[in-house]
Motif scaffolding. Structure first.
Motif, PDB file in Angstrom:
ATOM      1  N   UNK A  44     -75.836  46.343 -54.957  1.00  0.00           N
ATOM      2  CA  UNK A  44     -75.274  46.042 -56.274  1.00  0.00           C
ATOM      3  C   UNK A  44     -74.444  44.759 -56.238  1.00  0.00           C
ATOM      4  N   UNK A  45     -73.663  44.597 -55.186  1.00  0.00           N
ATOM      5  CA  UNK A  45     -72.868  43.372 -55.034  1.00  0.00           C
ATOM      6  C   UNK A  45     -73.770  42.156 -54.921  1.00  0.00           C
ATOM      7  N   UNK A  91     -67.041  37.301 -50.119  1.00  0.00           N
ATOM      8  CA  UNK A  91     -66.409  38.353 -50.915  1.00  0.00           C
ATOM      9  C   UNK A  91     -67.442  39.369 -51.400  1.00  0.00           C
ATOM     10  N   UNK A  92     -68.689  38.938 -51.555  1.00  0.00           N
ATOM     11  CA  UNK A  92     -69.758  39.867 -51.935  1.00  0.00           C
ATOM     12  C   UNK A  92     -69.955  40.912 -50.842  1.00  0.00           C
ATOM     13  N   UNK A  96     -69.020  44.905 -51.094  1.00  0.00           N
ATOM     14  CA  UNK A  96     -70.094  45.881 -50.932  1.00  0.00           C
ATOM     15  C   UNK A  96     -69.887  46.802 -49.746  1.00  0.00           C
ATOM     16  N   UNK A  97     -69.478  46.247 -48.625  1.00  0.00           N
ATOM     17  CA  UNK A  97     -69.271  47.050 -47.418  1.00  0.00           C
ATOM     18  C   UNK A  97     -68.137  48.051 -47.589  1.00  0.00           C
ATOM     19  N   UNK A  98     -67.179  47.731 -48.446  1.00  0.00           N
ATOM     20  CA  UNK A  98     -66.026  48.615 -48.656  1.00  0.00           C
ATOM     21  C   UNK A  98     -66.111  49.399 -49.957  1.00  0.00           C
ATOM     22  N   UNK A  99     -67.319  49.473 -50.518  1.00  0.00           N
ATOM     23  CA  UNK A  99     -67.578  50.303 -51.694  1.00  0.00           C
ATOM     24  C   UNK A  99     -66.620  50.026 -52.848  1.00  0.00           C
ATOM     25  N   UNK A 100     -66.436  48.743 -53.142  1.00  0.00           N
ATOM     26  CA  UNK A 100     -65.663  48.317 -54.313  1.00  0.00           C
ATOM     27  C   UNK A 100     -64.217  48.812 -54.281  1.00  0.00           C
ATOM     28  N   UNK A 101     -63.594  48.728 -53.117  1.00  0.00           N
ATOM     29  CA  UNK A 101     -62.169  49.050 -53.018  1.00  0.00           C
ATOM     30  C   UNK A 101     -61.345  47.953 -53.697  1.00  0.00           C
TER      31      UNK A 101
END
Length: 204
Positions: A44-45, A91-92, A96-101
């Motif tokens: 998604x990112x 930043x993408x 994404x790796x941090x599930x939109x924290x």
């Protein structure tokens, strides 16, 4: 100086940025579709950032189509824009790796805001260099769409402090707003070319 090298360099950088982003989509080690589910935040990112970079490439193309030459100030303004665009893959991936924290989503919004501000600066620099080019100035006008985008980015950053998904939705909304290429400049250039052709035929 001519604009060809600036266009070619910018196109090359943007192509590399898209390549870097897609490399963040790691291939699953198992052959079943369930293995793709953990990748949805990264995907998604990537999709959102791909759209944003595509929007900048599109509008950058239309912007430079309206001018014939550039100068040192324009070159630096363009590099300033490319600097902020070059941070989009970072930043993408972080978001994404941090599930939109919260932290990564705020950082993503800051990069989007600075990219938009840098693009606006490039536009103003081109207008200042082509002060006799009324086509470019008339096409840009008050640039309400650009100003609204800056305000929305700030709103998205602020909302991300409380609920990161709200900030992400704002970023999606701005992308949708720009998804249709801004054809103001293209239309003005076409009008000017048609006017010059008509004038040439009249003199002939």
């Amino acid at each position: 100086m001519g604009k060809n090298r600036l266009e070619a360099f910018s196109d090359g950088v943007i192509a590399i940025l898209i390549t870097i982003m897609v490399l963040e989509l790691k291939v699953p080690h198992t052959p079943d579709f369930h293995a793709l589910l953990p990748l949805w935040p990264v995907f998604m990112s990537y999709v959102l950032s791909f759209i944003y970079i595509g929007i900048y490439w599109n509008n950058h193309h239309h912007l430079l189509h309206a001018v014939e030459e550039v100068e040192g100030g324009v070159l630096w303004a363009n590099l300033h824009l490319l600097f902020w665009l070059s941070l989009i893959p970072f930043v993408t991936a972080w978001m994404g790796e941090n599930h939109f924290e919260t932290g990564p989503t705020i950082a993503y919004g800051i990069v989007l805001f600075m990219s938009a501000a840098a693009y606006s600066l490039l536009v103003r620099r081109l207008i200042a260099h082509h002060d006799k080019n009324t086509t470019l100035a008339d096409a840009v006008g008050e640039d309400r769409k650009g100003k609204i985008s800056l305000v929305l980015y700030l709103a998205g950053i602020a909302l991300s402090w409380f609920a990161a998904w709200l900030g992400f939705l704002v970023y999606v909304g701005v992308a949708v707003m720009w998804l249709i290429p801004d054809r103001r400049i293209e239309e003005k250039v076409i009008e000017e070319e048609e006017r010059e052709e008509a004038s040439g035929e009249a003199r002939g």
